[in-house]
Design a protein around this motif. Sequence first.
Motif, short mmCIF file in Angstrom:
data_model
loop_
_atom_site.label_atom_id
_atom_site.label_comp_id
_atom_site.label_asym_id
_atom_site.label_seq_id
_atom_site.Cartn_x
_atom_site.Cartn_y
_atom_site.Cartn_z
N ARG A 66 -8.74 4.64 -13.99
CA ARG A 66 -9.05 3.40 -13.27
C ARG A 66 -7.79 2.57 -13.02
NH1 ARG A 66 -13.87 -0.87 -14.50
NH2 ARG A 66 -13.24 -2.36 -12.93
N ALA A 67 -6.92 2.47 -14.01
CA ALA A 67 -5.67 1.73 -13.85
C ALA A 67 -4.78 2.41 -12.81
CB ALA A 67 -4.94 1.61 -15.17
N ALA A 68 -4.75 3.73 -12.79
CA ALA A 68 -3.96 4.46 -11.79
C ALA A 68 -4.50 4.17 -10.39
CB ALA A 68 -3.99 5.95 -12.09
N LYS A 69 -5.83 4.14 -10.26
CA LYS A 69 -6.43 3.85 -8.95
C LYS A 69 -6.10 2.43 -8.51
CE LYS A 69 -10.18 7.18 -9.14
NZ LYS A 69 -11.61 7.43 -9.05
N GLU A 70 -6.07 1.49 -9.44
CA GLU A 70 -5.72 0.11 -9.10
C GLU A 70 -4.27 0.01 -8.65
OE1 GLU A 70 -6.75 -2.44 -12.40
OE2 GLU A 70 -8.88 -1.92 -12.25
N LEU A 71 -3.37 0.71 -9.34
CA LEU A 71 -1.95 0.69 -8.95
C LEU A 71 -1.77 1.29 -7.55
CD1 LEU A 71 -0.26 1.75 -12.30
CD2 LEU A 71 -0.07 -0.48 -11.18
N ALA A 72 -2.51 2.35 -7.26
CA ALA A 72 -2.42 2.97 -5.94
C ALA A 72 -2.99 2.03 -4.88
CB ALA A 72 -3.16 4.30 -5.94
N HIS A 73 -4.11 1.41 -5.19
CA HIS A 73 -4.75 0.49 -4.24
C HIS A 73 -3.84 -0.70 -3.93
CE1 HIS A 73 -7.93 -1.61 -2.11
NE2 HIS A 73 -7.69 -2.67 -2.85
N GLU A 74 -3.11 -1.17 -4.95
CA GLU A 74 -2.19 -2.31 -4.78
C GLU A 74 -0.89 -1.89 -4.09
OE1 GLU A 74 -1.72 -3.60 -8.81
OE2 GLU A 74 -3.73 -4.46 -8.91
N GLY A 75 -0.70 -0.59 -3.89
CA GLY A 75 0.51 -0.10 -3.23
C GLY A 75 1.70 0.04 -4.17
#
Length: 65
Positions: free
Chosen positions: A27-36
């Motif tokens: 989930r944290a990895a997905k958030e970092l990707a979503h934030e660019g």
Amino acid sequence: MPRAIPTVQRRLLGYPEVATYLGISVRAAKELAHEGKLLKVLIGHRVLFDVVDVDHFIEQIKRAS
């Protein structure tokens, strides 16, 4: 004598592998990707991460600390 097949090290990682590599949750990895913050590579509908970019991300956050 059969030919040896060379071992290939993967350069592109999916969410579970990049999360493990960074020591964070998927989930944290997905958030970092979503934030660019983590650059992603799209191949078809798959989201992958280049190990070189992930290492660069680590260096950036080390300098910011």
